[in-house]
Design a protein around this motif. Structure first.
Motif, PDB file in Angstrom:
ATOM      1  N   ALA A   1       0.828  -1.207   0.000  1.00 42.06           N
ATOM      2  CA  ALA A   1       0.000   0.000   0.000  1.00 42.06           C
ATOM      3  C   ALA A   1       0.860   1.254   0.000  1.00 42.06           C
ATOM      4  O   ALA A   1       0.533   2.255  -0.657  1.00 42.06           O
ATOM      5  N   HIS A   2       1.968   1.207   0.707  1.00 44.28           N
ATOM      6  CA  HIS A   2       2.885   2.344   0.750  1.00 44.28           C
ATOM      7  C   HIS A   2       3.435   2.667  -0.634  1.00 44.28           C
ATOM      8  O   HIS A   2       3.754   3.824  -0.930  1.00 44.28           O
ATOM      9  N   LYS A   3       3.514   1.643  -1.492  1.00 43.08           N
ATOM     10  CA  LYS A   3       4.025   1.835  -2.853  1.00 43.08           C
ATOM     11  C   LYS A   3       2.916   2.037  -3.877  1.00 43.08           C
ATOM     12  O   LYS A   3       3.168   2.020  -5.084  1.00 43.08           O
TER      13      LYS A   3
ATOM     14  N   THR B   1       7.718   2.483   5.838  1.00 41.01           N
ATOM     15  CA  THR B   1       6.514   3.174   5.369  1.00 41.01           C
ATOM     16  C   THR B   1       6.502   4.645   5.776  1.00 41.01           C
ATOM     17  O   THR B   1       5.484   5.328   5.609  1.00 41.01           O
ATOM     18  N   GLY B   2       7.625   5.120   6.325  1.00 43.70           N
ATOM     19  CA  GLY B   2       7.757   6.554   6.583  1.00 43.70           C
ATOM     20  C   GLY B   2       7.323   7.032   7.939  1.00 43.70           C
ATOM     21  O   GLY B   2       7.082   8.231   8.124  1.00 43.70           O
ATOM     22  N   VAL B   3       7.225   6.108   8.924  1.00 46.94           N
ATOM     23  CA  VAL B   3       6.827   6.527  10.266  1.00 46.94           C
ATOM     24  C   VAL B   3       7.897   6.137  11.278  1.00 46.94           C
ATOM     25  O   VAL B   3       8.787   5.333  10.998  1.00 46.94           O
ATOM     26  N   ASN B   4       7.789   6.731  12.458  1.00 45.47           N
ATOM     27  CA  ASN B   4       8.669   6.379  13.568  1.00 45.47           C
ATOM     28  C   ASN B   4       8.080   5.159  14.277  1.00 45.47           C
ATOM     29  O   ASN B   4       6.988   5.240  14.841  1.00 45.47           O
TER      30      ASN B   4
ATOM     31  N   GLU C   1      -3.972   3.182   7.795  1.00 41.04           N
ATOM     32  CA  GLU C   1      -3.548   4.554   7.500  1.00 41.04           C
ATOM     33  C   GLU C   1      -3.095   4.702   6.044  1.00 41.04           C
ATOM     34  O   GLU C   1      -3.248   5.767   5.438  1.00 41.04           O
ATOM     35  N   LEU C   2      -2.541   3.609   5.496  1.00 38.40           N
ATOM     36  CA  LEU C   2      -2.030   3.636   4.121  1.00 38.40           C
ATOM     37  C   LEU C   2      -3.093   3.266   3.094  1.00 38.40           C
ATOM     38  O   LEU C   2      -2.799   3.196   1.897  1.00 38.40           O
ATOM     39  N   GLY C   3      -4.320   3.020   3.558  1.00 39.17           N
ATOM     40  CA  GLY C   3      -5.411   2.770   2.623  1.00 39.17           C
ATOM     41  C   GLY C   3      -5.723   1.314   2.341  1.00 39.17           C
ATOM     42  O   GLY C   3      -6.499   1.011   1.430  1.00 39.17           O
ATOM     43  N   VAL C   4      -5.133   0.388   3.111  1.00 40.98           N
ATOM     44  CA  VAL C   4      -5.448  -1.024   2.924  1.00 40.98           C
ATOM     45  C   VAL C   4      -6.899  -1.272   3.329  1.00 40.98           C
ATOM     46  O   VAL C   4      -7.376  -0.783   4.349  1.00 40.98           O
ATOM     47  N   HIS C   5      -7.613  -2.058   2.522  1.00 44.01           N
ATOM     48  CA  HIS C   5      -8.990  -2.437   2.827  1.00 44.01           C
ATOM     49  C   HIS C   5      -8.963  -3.719   3.648  1.00 44.01           C
ATOM     50  O   HIS C   5      -8.569  -4.783   3.143  1.00 44.01           O
TER      51      HIS C   5
END
Length: 488
Positions: free
Chosen positions: A21-23, A70-73, A236-240
């Motif tokens: 999802a991140h990609k 995925t860009g988070v801490n 948060e990344l849009g996964v259903h």
């Protein structure tokens, strides 16, 4: 947008979902249960919370790294607590041994069992198990097996020959230690992959490296927080995330999966499919035999399933001073125990008992008393059992060790291999897919891609790189990388 259907929301499936999802992939996760995380699930009795496996967490960097990708801490999602003295071992002769990452403490204890040579022998042992781990990490764990050709790599072959594939774990430990209790304690690492130390390759001594050098951890709030963190980041990344809906069939034509059929009658068109379930049971249940000639019923039956478990969840009204976070009460004959498990397919008459008491570290999960997750190794669900009678075997043995639980039990629940089989579609109730008792099953686990279908991939403990939370997470990362590369 490429649409990916993921069957099963265990750690492997959630990891793939999050990274894809991140990609920019359109990712749908279908989970038959009402929770995400697979066997990493929360259970509650009275006001005591339990983690139904895994209770021991190693390699926290794996979970932190995939969140970071995925860009988070990752610290915003997970707080790992290191348990320096993590497991108290009780032996049939009345002696005890506390496993620790503190090297000096370990040497002092080892000297009581092994005498003067302990310091030198332990140093040699640590060097060797670290070597085994480094080789596995470099050449094996991050490699994705999507084709039989992937097994022919010269560097992989060279590495496999260096990790003692022909020596058993028991034999390996006896080259360093002479005390039978110490050997028994270290041989227990074979059960982490559902196998026997008298058959499993010495390679798996690398698990000792993770516990004795890298460390044993607990996640604040309970270990299922890991699954919840991956699910939260996925959302948060849009996964259903589709919970309570089971995949009943994969529609196949021209050696490709075109759609996923669901228990509610819906049919979902997909471009790629990732199966995060027990390969030996889920794959044949979803794909007709004519579409998987390389994975026939005959081939499935050739696999030896790993051991299962008999589990008691016990909420107590008091706290026992003798308990720490992890403890093990060993059988008087480990060899006989594994003979009964694997060769006789029987429940051990003198079982080794593992107990996790996570409230020792985190009182919030059970404010009124100990929350005991009690596990003994068990044969698969094909072996009948009187559950109440075997429960008493466990309670009576603990009482002989000075731990009389019965007067203080507020609530209890029995979990047997049949429950595990039904709840997780686990093949014959096995915990880790195929056992690693044969060299083929230890090093050549089922590949991460279907040989007969061009767009079906596998993640989870029944495929490469194997069982255990970090390993199944790595399988999810490995397959996400394959699909990201495919569409980049």
């Amino acid at each position: 947008m490429t649409k990916v259907g993921i069957i099963g929301g265990g750690l492997g499936g959630l990891t793939s979902a999050m990274l894809l999802a991140h990609k920019g992939f359109d990712v749908h996760v279908f989970e038959k249960n009402d929770h995400l995380g697979g066997k990493m699930m929360r259970m509650t009795l009275e006001n005591a919370q339990f983690d139904f496996g895994p209770n021991t967490i190693t390699m926290p960097d794996v979970f932190q790294r995939i969140l970071q990708k995925t860009g988070v801490n990752p610290d915003d999602y997970l707080q790992f607590i290191k348990l320096e003295t993590h497991t108290r071992n009780y032996f049939s002769d009345g002696t005890t041994f506390d496993l620790s990452t503190n090297k000096e403490e370990m040497i002092n204890l080892l000297s009581q069992f092994e005498g003067e040579p302990a310091k030198e022998q332990y140093a040699k042992y640590l060097r060797e198990i670290e070597r085994l781990y480094r080789l596995s990490d470099r050449y094996f764990l991050h490699r994705t097996f999507t084709s039989w050709r992937d097994y022919l790599s010269p560097d992989l072959t060279k590495a496999l020959l260096q990790v003692k594939p022909l020596q058993t774990l028991d034999s390996f430990h006896r080259t360093f230690f002479t005390n039978e209790n110490l050997v028994q304690m270290l041989n227990r690492y074979a059960t982490y992959i559902g196998s026997s130390p008298y058959i499993a390759p010495a390679t798996f001594a690398m698990i000792a490296y993770l516990e004795l050098m890298d460390g044993v951890y607990y996640v604040k709030g309970g270990n299922p927080t890991i699954a919840e963190a991956l699910a939260k980041r996925s959302k948060e990344l849009g996964v259903h995330l589709h919970l309570g809906v089971e995949v009943t069939k994969l529609e196949v034509s021209n050696k490709e999966v075109h759609a996923i059929e669901l228990s509610n009658g819906d049919q979902i068109k997909v471009d790629e499919v990732i199966m995060n379930g027990d390969l030996l049971s889920v794959y044949p249940s979803l794909v007709a035999p004519e579409h998987r000639p390389s994975f026939s019923e005959k081939k499935i039956q050739r696999f030896e399933p790993s051991i299962s478990a008999f589990v008691l969840l016990v909420a107590l009204s008091k706290r026992f001073d003798s308990f720490i976070h992890h403890q093990v009460y060993f059988s008087s004959s480990y060899k006989e125990e594994f003979e009964q498990l694997f060769n006789k397919k029987q429940y051990p008459t003198d079982p080794t008992i593992y107990i996790c008491n996570s409230s020792y570290t985190d009182k919030s999960v059970s404010p009124d008393g100990d929350n005991l997750f009690i596990l003994v190794n068990a044969p698969t669900s094909s072996t009948p059992l009187d559950l109440e009678q075997y429960k008493q075997v466990i309670y009576k043995k603990l009482k002989r060790y000075g731990v009389d639980l019965v007067p203080h039990i507020k609530a209890e629940m029995i979990i047997d291999p049949t429950w595990i089989q039904t709840t997780f579609h686990a093949y014959q109730g096995s915990l880790y897919g195929p056992a690693s008792n044969k060299m083929k099953d230890a090093f050549l686990r089922p590949a991460n891609k279907a040989r007969d279908l061009s767009n079906l991939y596998f993640v989870g403990g029944s495929t490469h790189p194997g069982g255990g939370s970090p390993m199944v997470t790595l399988s999810g990362e490995n397959i996400a990388n394959v699909l990201i590369s495919k569409y980049s």
